[in-house]
Design a protein around this motif. Structure first.
Motif, PDB file in Angstrom:
ATOM      1  N   SER A 165       0.826  -1.207   0.000  1.00 32.13           N
ATOM      2  CA  SER A 165       0.000   0.000   0.000  1.00 32.13           C
ATOM      3  C   SER A 165       0.863   1.262   0.000  1.00 32.13           C
ATOM      4  O   SER A 165       0.545   2.235  -0.685  1.00 32.13           O
ATOM      5  N   VAL A 166       1.958   1.243   0.725  1.00 31.44           N
ATOM      6  CA  VAL A 166       2.877   2.390   0.733  1.00 31.44           C
ATOM      7  C   VAL A 166       3.505   2.561  -0.645  1.00 31.44           C
ATOM      8  O   VAL A 166       3.593   3.676  -1.165  1.00 31.44           O
ATOM      9  N   ARG A 167       3.944   1.459  -1.248  1.00 31.22           N
ATOM     10  CA  ARG A 167       4.545   1.532  -2.586  1.00 31.22           C
ATOM     11  C   ARG A 167       3.549   2.096  -3.594  1.00 31.22           C
ATOM     12  O   ARG A 167       3.911   2.912  -4.446  1.00 31.22           O
ATOM     13  N   SER A 168       2.302   1.674  -3.488  1.00 31.96           N
ATOM     14  CA  SER A 168       1.271   2.184  -4.411  1.00 31.96           C
ATOM     15  C   SER A 168       1.109   3.693  -4.272  1.00 31.96           C
ATOM     16  O   SER A 168       1.053   4.408  -5.273  1.00 31.96           O
ATOM     17  N   ARG A 169       1.012   4.154  -3.040  1.00 34.37           N
ATOM     18  CA  ARG A 169       0.864   5.607  -2.815  1.00 34.37           C
ATOM     19  C   ARG A 169       2.090   6.357  -3.324  1.00 34.37           C
ATOM     20  O   ARG A 169       1.967   7.410  -3.944  1.00 34.37           O
ATOM     21  N   MET A 170       3.271   5.822  -3.062  1.00 34.23           N
ATOM     22  CA  MET A 170       4.500   6.479  -3.524  1.00 34.23           C
ATOM     23  C   MET A 170       4.543   6.537  -5.046  1.00 34.23           C
ATOM     24  O   MET A 170       4.925   7.564  -5.626  1.00 34.23           O
ATOM     25  N   LEU A 171       4.147   5.456  -5.707  1.00 37.12           N
ATOM     26  CA  LEU A 171       4.171   5.441  -7.166  1.00 37.12           C
ATOM     27  C   LEU A 171       3.160   6.428  -7.737  1.00 37.12           C
ATOM     28  O   LEU A 171       3.461   7.147  -8.695  1.00 37.12           O
ATOM     29  N   LEU A 172       1.989   6.504  -7.152  1.00 36.19           N
ATOM     30  CA  LEU A 172       0.992   7.473  -7.635  1.00 36.19           C
ATOM     31  C   LEU A 172       1.493   8.910  -7.481  1.00 36.19           C
ATOM     32  O   LEU A 172       1.305   9.738  -8.385  1.00 36.19           O
ATOM     33  N   VAL A 173       2.156   9.211  -6.367  1.00 37.42           N
ATOM     34  CA  VAL A 173       2.731  10.549  -6.174  1.00 37.42           C
ATOM     35  C   VAL A 173       3.802  10.811  -7.238  1.00 37.42           C
ATOM     36  O   VAL A 173       3.840  11.884  -7.846  1.00 37.42           O
ATOM     37  N   ALA A 174       4.665   9.832  -7.466  1.00 38.32           N
ATOM     38  CA  ALA A 174       5.728   9.985  -8.462  1.00 38.32           C
ATOM     39  C   ALA A 174       5.145  10.148  -9.867  1.00 38.32           C
ATOM     40  O   ALA A 174       5.643  10.962 -10.660  1.00 38.32           O
ATOM     41  N   LEU A 175       4.101   9.397 -10.188  1.00 40.47           N
ATOM     42  CA  LEU A 175       3.469   9.534 -11.499  1.00 40.47           C
ATOM     43  C   LEU A 175       2.898  10.939 -11.685  1.00 40.47           C
ATOM     44  O   LEU A 175       2.965  11.496 -12.785  1.00 40.47           O
ATOM     45  N   ASN A 176       2.341  11.505 -10.624  1.00 41.75           N
ATOM     46  CA  ASN A 176       1.823  12.879 -10.707  1.00 41.75           C
ATOM     47  C   ASN A 176       2.962  13.884 -10.822  1.00 41.75           C
ATOM     48  O   ASN A 176       2.901  14.807 -11.631  1.00 41.75           O
ATOM     49  N   ARG A 177       3.997  13.726 -10.019  1.00 41.91           N
ATOM     50  CA  ARG A 177       5.105  14.683  -9.999  1.00 41.91           C
ATOM     51  C   ARG A 177       5.882  14.673 -11.320  1.00 41.91           C
ATOM     52  O   ARG A 177       6.305  15.717 -11.794  1.00 41.91           O
ATOM     53  N   TYR A 178       6.088  13.514 -11.886  1.00 43.52           N
ATOM     54  CA  TYR A 178       6.909  13.382 -13.098  1.00 43.52           C
ATOM     55  C   TYR A 178       6.070  12.968 -14.308  1.00 43.52           C
ATOM     56  O   TYR A 178       6.552  12.277 -15.202  1.00 43.52           O
ATOM     57  N   GLN A 179       4.832  13.415 -14.347  1.00 44.41           N
ATOM     58  CA  GLN A 179       3.919  12.968 -15.394  1.00 44.41           C
ATOM     59  C   GLN A 179       4.372  13.320 -16.805  1.00 44.41           C
ATOM     60  O   GLN A 179       3.988  12.656 -17.766  1.00 44.41           O
ATOM     61  N   GLU A 180       5.216  14.328 -16.951  1.00 43.14           N
ATOM     62  CA  GLU A 180       5.689  14.712 -18.288  1.00 43.14           C
ATOM     63  C   GLU A 180       6.553  13.633 -18.936  1.00 43.14           C
ATOM     64  O   GLU A 180       6.782  13.655 -20.136  1.00 43.14           O
ATOM     65  N   ARG A 181       6.983  12.652 -18.166  1.00 40.29           N
ATOM     66  CA  ARG A 181       7.807  11.570 -18.719  1.00 40.29           C
ATOM     67  C   ARG A 181       6.961  10.527 -19.443  1.00 40.29           C
ATOM     68  O   ARG A 181       7.502   9.650 -20.113  1.00 40.29           O
ATOM     69  N   PHE A 182       5.651  10.612 -19.277  1.00 39.27           N
ATOM     70  CA  PHE A 182       4.723   9.670 -19.920  1.00 39.27           C
ATOM     71  C   PHE A 182       3.717  10.444 -20.756  1.00 39.27           C
ATOM     72  O   PHE A 182       3.421  11.599 -20.467  1.00 39.27           O
ATOM     73  N   THR A 183       3.166   9.770 -21.746  1.00 40.22           N
ATOM     74  CA  THR A 183       2.026  10.355 -22.449  1.00 40.22           C
ATOM     75  C   THR A 183       0.804  10.186 -21.551  1.00 40.22           C
ATOM     76  O   THR A 183       0.811   9.370 -20.621  1.00 40.22           O
ATOM     77  N   SER A 184      -0.254  10.929 -21.834  1.00 39.28           N
ATOM     78  CA  SER A 184      -1.466  10.775 -21.018  1.00 39.28           C
ATOM     79  C   SER A 184      -2.038   9.367 -21.161  1.00 39.28           C
ATOM     80  O   SER A 184      -2.563   8.808 -20.195  1.00 39.28           O
ATOM     81  N   ALA A 192       7.868   5.157 -22.596  1.00 40.91           N
ATOM     82  CA  ALA A 192       8.528   6.279 -21.931  1.00 40.91           C
ATOM     83  C   ALA A 192      10.047   6.120 -21.944  1.00 40.91           C
ATOM     84  O   ALA A 192      10.774   7.087 -22.196  1.00 40.91           O
ATOM     85  N   ARG A 193      10.519   4.911 -21.706  1.00 38.66           N
ATOM     86  CA  ARG A 193      11.973   4.689 -21.711  1.00 38.66           C
ATOM     87  C   ARG A 193      12.558   4.896 -23.102  1.00 38.66           C
ATOM     88  O   ARG A 193      13.663   5.431 -23.231  1.00 38.66           O
ATOM     89  N   MET A 194      11.842   4.491 -24.132  1.00 40.56           N
ATOM     90  CA  MET A 194      12.346   4.681 -25.497  1.00 40.56           C
ATOM     91  C   MET A 194      12.433   6.166 -25.840  1.00 40.56           C
ATOM     92  O   MET A 194      13.427   6.612 -26.427  1.00 40.56           O
ATOM     93  N   ARG A 195      11.419   6.938 -25.464  1.00 38.93           N
ATOM     94  CA  ARG A 195      11.472   8.387 -25.709  1.00 38.93           C
ATOM     95  C   ARG A 195      12.621   9.015 -24.935  1.00 38.93           C
ATOM     96  O   ARG A 195      13.343   9.866 -25.458  1.00 38.93           O
ATOM     97  N   ASP A 196      12.798   8.586 -23.690  1.00 35.26           N
ATOM     98  CA  ASP A 196      13.883   9.100 -22.863  1.00 35.26           C
ATOM     99  C   ASP A 196      15.231   8.815 -23.519  1.00 35.26           C
ATOM    100  O   ASP A 196      16.113   9.680 -23.571  1.00 35.26           O
TER     101      ASP A 196
END
Length: 187
Positions: free
Chosen positions: A60-79, A170-174
């Protein structure tokens, strides 16, 4: 036609269930590893302490951390990629209950009759023997066959694939961005 209901048929052998359990739990861990890969892609270089905390945290902690990271670094992924990862995470959350049943159940041969009618026969994955009332209960909270477990495993694999596809994009674009940089800029 007979009005007698067909009994719930278990697996032919305990080995079928043991094999299914092992495969299912291995695929579950593979899905968790893919989620960790997404978190690593987002945070391990810029926030190594966060990555160490992610690894040490509960699901549950990992899930919350990943969701925060996805929001913070969302520009690394397409919508679309973000949507796929978030949807797959929700699907895995729904599959977690059966994961716990698979991980903590026991395999037993069960032949049950109710009022002289066979209602259950064969090998099943059943709740732990230490559950309250297990020895006196007629019905079990769950009784999974190898086929049930295999179906669950395939659902986990499908969600894992969704996450992998999004991460790979995302990794390929990076990588393309880094390759287009001058050697000075890369350093």
């Amino acid at each position: 036609m007979s009005d007698t209901p067909k009994p719930r048929r278990g697996s032919e052998s305990a080995q079928d269930i043991y094999l299914s359990v092992g495969l299912a739990l291995s695929w579950w861990e593979a899905a968790e590893d893919v989620l960790m890969g997404v978190f690593s892609f987002l945070c391990s270089k810029v926030e190594p302490t966060a990555f160490d905390t992610y690894v040490a945290g509960s699901r549950s902690v990992r899930s919350r951390m990943l969701l925060v990271a996805l929001n913070r670094y969302q520009e690394r992924f397409t919508s679309a990629e973000l949507g796929e990862i978030r949807a797959a995470m929700k699907a895995l959350d729904r599959l977690a209950l059966m994961r716990n049943q698979i991980a903590h159940g026991h395999v037993g041969s069960r032949n049950s009759t109710v009022d002289g009618v066979v209602v259950m026969e064969g090998h099943f994955l059943l709740p732990s023997l230490n559950e309250v009332g297990h020895h006196i209960a007629r019905d079990f909270r769950y009784s999974h066959t190898a086929a049930d477990i295999d179906e669950w495993r395939d659902r986990v694999r499908a969600e894992r694939a969704r996450i992998m596809d999004a991460e790979m994009g995302a990794r390929m674009r990076d990588q393309e961005v880094r390759m287009a940089m001058s050697s000075e800029d890369r350093l």
